[in-house]
Structures are given as structure tokens and as C-alpha cells.
Write a protein that holds these residues in place. Structure first.
Motif, PDB file in Angstrom:
ATOM      1  N   THR A   2     -35.913   7.587  44.323  1.00  0.00           N
ATOM      2  CA  THR A   2     -35.727   6.628  43.222  1.00  0.00           C
ATOM      3  C   THR A   2     -35.183   5.311  43.783  1.00  0.00           C
ATOM      4  O   THR A   2     -34.247   5.317  44.587  1.00  0.00           O
ATOM      5  CB  THR A   2     -34.719   7.176  42.189  1.00  0.00           C
ATOM      6  OG1 THR A   2     -35.152   8.452  41.736  1.00  0.00           O
ATOM      7  CG2 THR A   2     -34.553   6.226  41.014  1.00  0.00           C
ATOM      8  N   GLY A   9     -27.711  11.765  44.672  1.00  0.00           N
ATOM      9  CA  GLY A   9     -27.286  10.520  45.306  1.00  0.00           C
ATOM     10  C   GLY A   9     -25.770  10.384  45.324  1.00  0.00           C
ATOM     11  O   GLY A   9     -25.193   9.824  46.266  1.00  0.00           O
ATOM     12  N   PHE A  44     -33.450   3.407  38.419  1.00  0.00           N
ATOM     13  CA  PHE A  44     -33.533   4.221  37.207  1.00  0.00           C
ATOM     14  C   PHE A  44     -33.508   3.268  36.018  1.00  0.00           C
ATOM     15  O   PHE A  44     -32.524   2.555  35.813  1.00  0.00           O
ATOM     16  CB  PHE A  44     -32.361   5.202  37.159  1.00  0.00           C
ATOM     17  CG  PHE A  44     -32.358   6.073  35.941  1.00  0.00           C
ATOM     18  CD1 PHE A  44     -33.325   7.056  35.770  1.00  0.00           C
ATOM     19  CD2 PHE A  44     -31.388   5.914  34.960  1.00  0.00           C
ATOM     20  CE1 PHE A  44     -33.325   7.879  34.643  1.00  0.00           C
ATOM     21  CE2 PHE A  44     -31.384   6.723  33.830  1.00  0.00           C
ATOM     22  CZ  PHE A  44     -32.349   7.702  33.670  1.00  0.00           C
TER      23      PHE A  44
HETATM   24  P1  2AM Z   1     -32.650  11.359  41.828  1.00  0.00           P
HETATM   25  O1  2AM Z   1     -33.135  10.013  42.199  1.00  0.00           O
HETATM   26  O2  2AM Z   1     -31.389  11.740  42.500  1.00  0.00           O
HETATM   27  O3  2AM Z   1     -33.668  12.444  42.048  1.00  0.00           O
HETATM   28  C1  2AM Z   1     -35.308  11.016  36.738  1.00  0.00           C
HETATM   29  O4  2AM Z   1     -34.181  11.599  36.238  1.00  0.00           O
HETATM   30  C2  2AM Z   1     -35.056  10.471  38.117  1.00  0.00           C
HETATM   31  O5  2AM Z   1     -34.173   9.354  38.063  1.00  0.00           O
HETATM   32  C3  2AM Z   1     -34.449  11.455  39.070  1.00  0.00           C
HETATM   33  O6  2AM Z   1     -35.139  11.310  40.267  1.00  0.00           O
HETATM   34  C4  2AM Z   1     -32.993  11.081  39.135  1.00  0.00           C
HETATM   35  O7  2AM Z   1     -32.262  11.361  40.267  1.00  0.00           O
HETATM   36  C5  2AM Z   1     -33.016   9.611  38.826  1.00  0.00           C
HETATM   37  N1  2AM Z   1     -31.864   9.226  38.025  1.00  0.00           N
HETATM   38  C6  2AM Z   1     -31.487   9.744  36.832  1.00  0.00           C
HETATM   39  N2  2AM Z   1     -30.426   9.106  36.342  1.00  0.00           N
HETATM   40  C7  2AM Z   1     -30.091   8.167  37.243  1.00  0.00           C
HETATM   41  C8  2AM Z   1     -29.067   7.170  37.326  1.00  0.00           C
HETATM   42  N3  2AM Z   1     -28.170   7.029  36.360  1.00  0.00           N
HETATM   43  N4  2AM Z   1     -29.035   6.384  38.415  1.00  0.00           N
HETATM   44  C9  2AM Z   1     -29.933   6.517  39.399  1.00  0.00           C
HETATM   45  N5  2AM Z   1     -30.924   7.430  39.382  1.00  0.00           N
HETATM   46  C10 2AM Z   1     -31.004   8.239  38.329  1.00  0.00           C
END
Ligand code: 2AM
Length: 218
Positions: free
Chosen positions: A71, A164, A74
Motif C-alpha cells: 500500500t 505496517g 490508504f
Molecule cells: P496493509 O497495507 O498493511 O496490507 C486495505 O485494507 C489495505 O489498506 C490493506 O492493504 C491495509 O493494510 C491498508 N490499510 C488499511 N487501513 C490503513 C491505514 N489506516 N493506513 C494505511 N494503510 C491502511
């Protein structure tokens, strides 16, 4: 209106090409299989089970979370802060649909998540949001891109966003000067234990994977 909101994705990121997904999943599974048979791991298995002496099957412990990706932003369909600005960045538009080589430099495991650390190049960092690390105030001092990772699996009831955060936690320990306990030289690299169920395998040879910069709507 609703239609306008719908044009922003759930998230932007680099999506591993499908031909390489299986290979990475196998590498991760092999790592988990080896890890939970190590005496050093068994000694700390209560980090995962909450009970002393009880063994844990890491392959069963984590469940996969869909298509493998790193990612970048987001967006939550536009509800996340800075989503619209990110989508409008020149670099995001320019590189949308381009294939990059991502470098996986480490694998890590915690009682919550298993993931691969991604070491971004300067060119890749132009797609990285400036605030990805600093949403965790303590992590604002870490270099840009520190949070970059691929989620490989999550424990029951854990959301992938945790991966993360777990990586940042380990990097902060390193930054504070905690060396961790060098446990073992494995075939893939050196394995370090940071306490509280946090394990990091620094890969001897980073794994290069082709990945397409795109977005996911869900
Ligand atoms: P990931 O990047 O650790 O896998 C859908 O939920 C995707 O967006 C997932 O890949 C998730 O984690 C990421 N994600 C969900 N919420 C998030 C946030 N608040 N900040 C950053 N990435 C997020």
C-alpha cells in the motif's frame, strides 16, 4: 455527491504480478515452517499462545489477506485525510499502471501479523505519502518509506493495517539502539528476536518482485 466520492479507491499501491505471488507465499510459508521448529522460537512461543510450553503452528496461525501488494496511500474512497491530494499528485498520475521492481529486504513476524519489508528506491519514494510514518508520532523520526511492506498474513481478528505498525515498532526499537538477540543464521538470512513475539529475518539476498502501481476499489 456519491459518484464523485466513488472515483477514489480504497487504496493505491504496488500490486505484485500474479506470477510472483505464489513464489512469495511459498517463501513466507517456508519461513514460518522453519521458524516455529527452532528451539529459540519454541522458547518464546508463549508470546503467541499466552501459555508456557504450548507450541504454535505458524502456518495455521496466520490467514492470508488477498492479493499481495504494498500500500502507498490508504484512501478509504476519499474519507482518509489527504486522499484527494494524493490521487492528484503528478507522479501518481504519471506512474499509474507502470510496473516497478520492488525489493523485499526482510521478513517479520509478530503475534499479530507476518509481512515483508519493502526497501523503496528514490524513484519509488515519489509515490510515497509524506505522512505515512508520522501518523505514528514516535515514528516521525524514521526515514521516509520505513513503513513500506507487503502484508503476508494476519492473526485471527487482526486487520492488515497492523502489519505496517508492527514493522515501525521493530524499526523504532532498532533506532533506539536495541540490537535484539541474534538467534540464528538461516539459509535466507539472519534471524533476530526483539522480544514480545517480534522476529525479523534480514534477507541475505533481497527478493526482487515486479509490481504494478495501481489502485484497489474492492
Ligand atoms: P496493509 O497495507 O498493511 O496490507 C486495505 O485494507 C489495505 O489498506 C490493506 O492493504 C491495509 O493494510 C491498508 N490499510 C488499511 N487501513 C490503513 C491505514 N489506516 N493506513 C494505511 N494503510 C491502511
Amino acid at each position: 455527491g456519491l459518484l464523485e466520492q466513488m472515483t477514489l479507491p480504497l487504496y493505491f499501491g504496488w500490486f505484485l504480478l500474479s506470477s510472483i505471488q505464489d513464489k512469495i507465499e511459498c517463501t513466507a510459508m517456508d519461513f514460518l515452517k522453519t521458524l516455529d521448529t527452532l528451539e529459540a522460537f519454541k522458547k518464546h512461543s508463549s508470546d503467541f499462545t499466552g501459555k508456557p510450553e504450548k507450541e504454535v503452528d505458524l502456518e495455521q496461525y496466520f490467514e492470508a489477506k488477498g492479493v499481495l501488494h504494498c500500500t502507498t496511500k490508504f484512501c478509504d474512497y476519499g474519507n482518509a485525510e489527504g486522499a484527494k491530494d494524493y490521487a492528484q499528485k503528478t507522479a501518481v498520475k504519471e506512474f499509474y499502471g507502470s510496473v516497478f521492481e520492488l525489493s523485499l529486504s526482510a521478513l517479520f513476524v509478530t503475534p499479530r501479523t507476518v509481512g515483508a519489508r519493502v526497501s523503496l528506491t528514490e524513484e519509488q519514494l515519489v509515490l510515497w505519502p509524506a505522512d505515512a510514518e508520522s501518523v505514528v508520532p514516535a515514528a516521525a523520526s524514521l526515514p521516509l518509506g520505513s513503513r513500506a511492506h507487503v502484508t503476508l498474513g494476519c492473526a485471527n481478528g487482526v486487520e492488515p493495517v497492523q502489519t505496517g505498525l508492527d514493522l515501525l515498532e521493530i524499526l523504532l526499537l532498532q533506532q533506539e539502539g536495541q540490537q535484539g538477540e541474534l538467534v540464528e543464521e538461516m539459509e535466507l538470512g539472519s534471524l533476530t528476536y526483539y522480544g514480545e513475539g517480534r522476529w525479523l529475518l534480514n534477507l541475505r539476498e533481497p527478493i526482487c518482485v515486479p509490481a504494478c502501481f495501481s489502485s484497489f476499489f474492492g
